[in-house]
Design an enzyme around this catalytic site. Structure first.
Site, short mmCIF file in Angstrom:
data_model
loop_
_atom_site.label_atom_id
_atom_site.label_comp_id
_atom_site.label_asym_id
_atom_site.label_seq_id
_atom_site.Cartn_x
_atom_site.Cartn_y
_atom_site.Cartn_z
N ASP A 199 3.70 -10.24 0.58
CA ASP A 199 2.59 -9.42 1.50
C ASP A 199 2.14 -10.46 2.51
O ASP A 199 1.25 -11.41 1.92
CB ASP A 199 1.65 -8.78 0.91
CG ASP A 199 0.74 -8.00 1.85
OD1 ASP A 199 1.14 -6.78 2.37
OD2 ASP A 199 -0.27 -8.49 2.26
N TYR A 212 -3.54 -14.10 8.67
CA TYR A 212 -3.51 -15.30 7.53
C TYR A 212 -3.44 -16.69 7.86
O TYR A 212 -3.62 -17.50 7.22
CB TYR A 212 -2.70 -14.78 6.10
CG TYR A 212 -3.05 -13.37 5.74
CD1 TYR A 212 -4.35 -12.56 5.89
CD2 TYR A 212 -2.36 -12.82 4.91
CE1 TYR A 212 -4.50 -11.34 5.59
CE2 TYR A 212 -2.28 -11.51 4.49
CZ TYR A 212 -3.56 -10.91 4.90
OH TYR A 212 -3.70 -9.40 4.24
N LYS A 272 1.76 -7.72 8.93
CA LYS A 272 0.74 -6.94 9.60
C LYS A 272 0.38 -7.27 11.03
O LYS A 272 0.43 -8.44 11.39
CB LYS A 272 -0.58 -6.80 8.79
CG LYS A 272 -0.20 -6.57 7.38
CD LYS A 272 -1.57 -6.38 6.47
CE LYS A 272 -1.25 -6.51 5.20
NZ LYS A 272 -1.28 -7.88 4.49
N HIS A 289 -2.80 -3.66 11.00
CA HIS A 289 -3.71 -4.16 9.97
C HIS A 289 -5.17 -3.61 9.83
O HIS A 289 -5.63 -3.33 8.66
CB HIS A 289 -4.00 -5.89 10.23
CG HIS A 289 -4.25 -6.44 9.32
ND1 HIS A 289 -4.03 -8.05 9.11
CD2 HIS A 289 -5.25 -6.36 7.88
CE1 HIS A 289 -4.30 -8.47 7.86
NE2 HIS A 289 -5.10 -7.46 7.47
#
Ligand code: A2P
Length: 313
Positions: free
Chosen positions: A41, A46, A75, A106
């Site tokens: 994931d 990130y 996302k 997201h």
């Protein structure tokens, strides 16, 4: 490995990569794949997709893992709602993939391109300017273009999910939300199961490594919960394994984050544990509607979004 019935099979236990630092995440992904993870994931926000891409490429290039056997999720960040295709193309380039298995919105929050924290009033795009159904149509176009097999949402409450489902040509395959014994959300889970939307539980271990500004002083620690501890002792498992087995047994997929080789293997093994009805009932009684990721960061001064509207509560 247990799979949820979605497309080629959606592995119930995946690797979370939020908070996995650049420099650590590539090794974590490699160890994860070596010990048997097939679901990773990711998310653009990130900041570690390029390193994950390097790790994935090594496996796919040497043929040790077929691309078809991997399930890769990413996302769409909030500042890219005006051009999801450009954002997905960047993610695919970073991950060194031609197609994702799943691409999620997201958050149901729209920001101007390049907006960053701390957010100011001008950074937000209101729902009247970019309605969710319009955003969903641009997500559907990504499936049409062959850039992702499935599309879905994250942090969508029941009302927002229902509204997207009711207007969709391609329905959301997944809703990814925070879920653990302190935030069980049985109604949202029931809605997802009834409408054929797989639910992915994030922060299944309570995300103790969240940034300090996302924490409060009085937080209960899931991993130290005495009921979880006693169920763990009864079956010879660890508290983390009980939390993950509970998620899988409820029919959700879950994405614990770890960069530690021992804990990566420990977490994956949890998908094969079975909790008794008595243990499930004891854990059901722990619900206290406690969010660790409470979304208050979206309610900056001047923001058109409120926490009440976000969660519908
Ligand atoms: P680490 O990466 O050092 O293993 P969440 O998935 O809810 O976001 O939680 C992630 C946090 O839980 C990280 O701090 C991670 O640390 C820790 N963690 C992951 N697996 C375990 C485990 N099996 N036991 C205890 N802590 C764990």
């Amino acid at each position: 490995m247990k799979n949820l019935p979605l497309g080629k099979g959606f592995p119930a236990l995946g690797l979370g990569t939020w908070k996995s630092a650049p420099g650590d995440v590539g090794a974590a992904v490699k160890t994860a794949i070596d010990v048997g993870y097939r679901h990773i994931d990711c998310a653009a926000i990130y900041g570690n997709e390029a390193e994950i891409g390097d790790a994935l490429k090594a496996y796919v290039a040497d043929g040790s893992v077929s691309r078809d056997d991997l399930w890769i999720t990413s996302k769409l960040w909030c500042d890219s709602h005006s051009d999801p295709r450009a954002a997905l193309e960047k993610t695919l380039a970073d991950l060194r993939l031609e197609r994702l298995d799943l691409y999620l919105i997201h958050w149901p929050i729209s920001l101007r391109p390049g907006a960053s924290f701390p957010l100011e009033a001008d950074d937000f795009i209101g729902r009247d300017e970019l309605p969710l159904d319009e955003l969903w149509r641009s997500m559907e176009a990504l499936v049409d273009a062959g850039l992702t097999t499935h599309i879905g949402v994250s942090n969508f409450n029941a009302d927002k999910l229902t509204s997207v489902l009711d207007g969709a040509r391609i329905p959301p395959a997944v809703n990814q939300v925070e879920m653990h014994p302190y935030l069980q959300q049985p109604e949202l889970l029931e809605l997802c199961l009834r409408r054929g939307v797989a639910l992915t539980a994030y922060s299944p271990l309570g995300s103790l490594d969240r940034p300090e500004h996302m924490k409060s002083d009085d937080e209960p620690n899931l991993l130290e919960d005495p009921v979880i501890g006693s169920v763990a002792r009864d079956i010879g498992a660890t508290p983390a394994q009980v939390l993950l087995a509970w998620a899988v047994q409820r029919g959700t997929s879950t994405i614990p984050k770890s960069t530690n080789p021992g804990r990566l293997a420990e977490n994956l093994a949890a998908a094969d544990l079975t909790l008794s009805d008595d243990a499930m009932a004891k854990i059901a009684a722990l619900d206290r509607h406690r969010r660790y990721v409470d979304g208050t960061f979206w309610a900056a001064p001047g923001s058109p979004y409120t926490v009440e509207d976000l969660w519908g509560e």
